[in-house]
Design a protein around this motif. Structure first.
Motif, mmCIF file in Angstrom:
data_model
loop_
_atom_site.group_PDB
_atom_site.id
_atom_site.type_symbol
_atom_site.label_atom_id
_atom_site.label_comp_id
_atom_site.label_asym_id
_atom_site.label_seq_id
_atom_site.Cartn_x
_atom_site.Cartn_y
_atom_site.Cartn_z
ATOM 1 N N ILE A 130 -18.599 1.999 5.238
ATOM 2 C CA ILE A 130 -17.698 1.493 4.155
ATOM 3 C C ILE A 130 -18.317 0.080 3.649
ATOM 4 O O ILE A 130 -18.059 -0.126 2.403
ATOM 5 N N ALA A 131 -19.119 -0.827 4.426
ATOM 6 C CA ALA A 131 -19.715 -1.881 3.949
ATOM 7 C C ALA A 131 -20.757 -1.568 2.911
ATOM 8 O O ALA A 131 -20.767 -2.134 1.867
ATOM 9 N N GLY A 132 -21.572 -0.470 3.080
ATOM 10 C CA GLY A 132 -22.345 -0.010 2.120
ATOM 11 C C GLY A 132 -21.674 0.509 0.736
ATOM 12 O O GLY A 132 -22.207 0.125 -0.384
ATOM 13 N N LEU A 133 -20.589 1.205 0.840
ATOM 14 C CA LEU A 133 -20.008 1.540 -0.541
ATOM 15 C C LEU A 133 -19.312 0.419 -0.992
ATOM 16 O O LEU A 133 -19.233 0.075 -2.265
ATOM 17 N N LEU A 134 -18.592 -0.672 -0.260
ATOM 18 C CA LEU A 134 -17.948 -1.860 -0.978
ATOM 19 C C LEU A 134 -19.224 -2.754 -1.474
ATOM 20 O O LEU A 134 -18.995 -3.317 -2.787
ATOM 21 N N ALA A 135 -20.532 -2.709 -0.905
ATOM 22 C CA ALA A 135 -21.402 -3.724 -1.439
ATOM 23 C C ALA A 135 -21.903 -3.268 -2.679
ATOM 24 O O ALA A 135 -22.475 -4.100 -3.536
ATOM 25 N N GLU A 166 -23.864 -9.112 -6.219
ATOM 26 C CA GLU A 166 -24.193 -10.307 -5.522
ATOM 27 C C GLU A 166 -23.678 -10.066 -4.029
ATOM 28 O O GLU A 166 -24.111 -10.727 -2.978
ATOM 29 N N LEU A 167 -23.296 -8.717 -3.766
ATOM 30 C CA LEU A 167 -23.302 -8.183 -2.327
ATOM 31 C C LEU A 167 -24.181 -7.512 -1.694
ATOM 32 O O LEU A 167 -24.838 -6.744 -2.542
ATOM 33 N N ASN A 168 -24.217 -7.370 -0.372
ATOM 34 C CA ASN A 168 -25.239 -6.629 0.311
ATOM 35 C C ASN A 168 -24.576 -5.904 1.594
ATOM 36 O O ASN A 168 -23.624 -6.708 2.107
ATOM 37 N N GLN A 169 -24.884 -4.934 1.902
ATOM 38 C CA GLN A 169 -24.164 -4.291 2.965
ATOM 39 C C GLN A 169 -24.127 -5.039 4.106
ATOM 40 O O GLN A 169 -23.109 -5.071 4.969
ATOM 41 N N GLY A 170 -25.205 -5.737 4.469
ATOM 42 C CA GLY A 170 -25.073 -6.733 5.840
ATOM 43 C C GLY A 170 -24.123 -7.755 5.779
ATOM 44 O O GLY A 170 -23.397 -7.832 6.727
ATOM 45 N N THR A 171 -24.059 -8.311 4.661
ATOM 46 C CA THR A 171 -22.911 -9.393 4.641
ATOM 47 C C THR A 171 -21.636 -8.757 4.556
ATOM 48 O O THR A 171 -20.534 -9.388 5.241
ATOM 49 N N VAL A 172 -21.265 -7.780 3.989
ATOM 50 C CA VAL A 172 -19.804 -7.047 3.994
ATOM 51 C C VAL A 172 -19.595 -6.449 5.230
ATOM 52 O O VAL A 172 -18.552 -6.838 5.914
ATOM 53 N N PHE A 173 -20.697 -6.057 5.944
ATOM 54 C CA PHE A 173 -20.361 -5.394 7.430
ATOM 55 C C PHE A 173 -20.028 -6.461 8.411
ATOM 56 O O PHE A 173 -19.061 -6.463 9.054
ATOM 57 N N VAL A 180 -14.203 -12.260 1.050
ATOM 58 C CA VAL A 180 -15.715 -12.565 1.060
ATOM 59 C C VAL A 180 -16.068 -13.679 0.035
ATOM 60 O O VAL A 180 -15.402 -13.371 -1.087
ATOM 61 N N ALA A 181 -16.855 -14.478 0.136
ATOM 62 C CA ALA A 181 -17.167 -15.570 -0.684
ATOM 63 C C ALA A 181 -17.902 -15.015 -1.860
ATOM 64 O O ALA A 181 -18.763 -13.899 -1.470
ATOM 65 N N VAL A 195 -16.911 -12.662 -4.213
ATOM 66 C CA VAL A 195 -16.345 -11.565 -4.769
ATOM 67 C C VAL A 195 -15.166 -12.027 -5.575
ATOM 68 O O VAL A 195 -14.388 -13.242 -5.438
ATOM 69 N N THR A 196 -15.191 -11.791 -6.804
ATOM 70 C CA THR A 196 -14.106 -12.242 -7.805
ATOM 71 C C THR A 196 -13.096 -11.429 -8.072
ATOM 72 O O THR A 196 -11.819 -11.954 -8.655
ATOM 73 N N GLU A 197 -12.922 -10.037 -7.653
ATOM 74 C CA GLU A 197 -11.985 -9.254 -7.866
ATOM 75 C C GLU A 197 -11.725 -8.353 -6.591
ATOM 76 O O GLU A 197 -12.724 -8.131 -6.063
ATOM 77 N N ALA A 198 -10.485 -7.926 -6.424
ATOM 78 C CA ALA A 198 -10.380 -7.072 -5.145
ATOM 79 C C ALA A 198 -11.183 -5.439 -5.528
ATOM 80 O O ALA A 198 -11.085 -5.101 -6.633
ATOM 81 N N ARG A 199 -11.820 -5.144 -4.620
ATOM 82 C CA ARG A 199 -12.696 -3.911 -4.554
ATOM 83 C C ARG A 199 -12.101 -2.917 -3.359
ATOM 84 O O ARG A 199 -12.123 -3.663 -2.251
ATOM 85 N N GLY A 200 -12.023 -1.686 -3.378
ATOM 86 C CA GLY A 200 -11.571 -0.918 -2.467
ATOM 87 C C GLY A 200 -12.885 0.186 -2.387
ATOM 88 O O GLY A 200 -13.355 0.676 -3.555
ATOM 89 N N ALA A 201 -12.974 0.988 -1.220
ATOM 90 C CA ALA A 201 -13.826 1.926 -0.954
ATOM 91 C C ALA A 201 -12.886 2.943 0.197
ATOM 92 O O ALA A 201 -12.266 2.518 0.638
ATOM 93 N N PHE A 202 -13.447 4.072 -0.184
ATOM 94 C CA PHE A 202 -12.655 5.340 0.642
ATOM 95 C C PHE A 202 -13.745 6.116 1.325
ATOM 96 O O PHE A 202 -14.781 6.573 0.695
#
Length: 158
Positions: free
Chosen positions: A28-33, A38-45, A70-71, A73-80
């Motif tokens: 899920i972190a990979g999808l959200l990243a 500016e995002l990466n999977q490790g930070t999100v995880f 998460v610092a 992130v400017t807008e809410a984001r979802g992943a499924f």
């Protein structure tokens, strides 16, 4: 309504083979990243794991809603993620989870975060909706399930 660009087909995984809580959070972190350069999977995880340590986001009935502020992130984001089979997620009812919706919100978005979590919890409490998600066999069908359940505007102006 969900924010514009809240979820898209690229942030949906069908029949995902992840079989452990850690692997599900990594997926899920990979999808959200992918929602922002500016995002990466490790930070999100790390953020999702930090939140999980406060208490499981496994709601019961096969549903988990991992989420984090998460610092950057400017807008809410979802992943499924629709899992191939149920996995232990330390859910409140101790039953396996097979539907996982991840949520990222801006670090300062406390009220928005709570509203989105409440909206998602309500959506996933609808058994007909969940069965539709479990039966869908491709990303586009899953995306359409979310769109038809909750209209997602094309722009902020609707």
């Amino acid at each position: 309504m969900f924010p514009a660009n809240f979820i898209n087909a690229e942030r949906i995984s069908v029949a995902n083979p992840a079989a452990s809580k850690k692997r599900i959070l990594e997926e899920i972190a990979g999808l959200l990243a992918t929602a922002s350069e500016e995002l990466n999977q490790g930070t999100v995880f790390d953020k999702l794991l930090e939140r999980e340590r406060l208490g499981s986001t496994g709601l019961g009935h096969g549903i988990a809603l991992p989420h984090a502020r998460v610092a950057g992130v400017t807008e809410a984001r979802g992943a499924f993620i629709q899992l191939q089979s149920g996995a232990d997620f330390d859910a409140i009812d101790q039953k396996p989870v097979d539907l996982v919706f991840g949520l990222l919100v801006p670090e300062e978005a406390t009220e928005e975060h709570l509203q989105l979590l409440a909206k998602l919890a309500t959506l996933f409490s609808d058994e007909t909706f969940c069965q539709r998600l479990r039966k869908s066999q491709d990303r586009e069908a899953l995306l359409q399930a979310f769109i038809q359940q909750e209209p997602i505007p094309k722009s902020a102006n609707g």
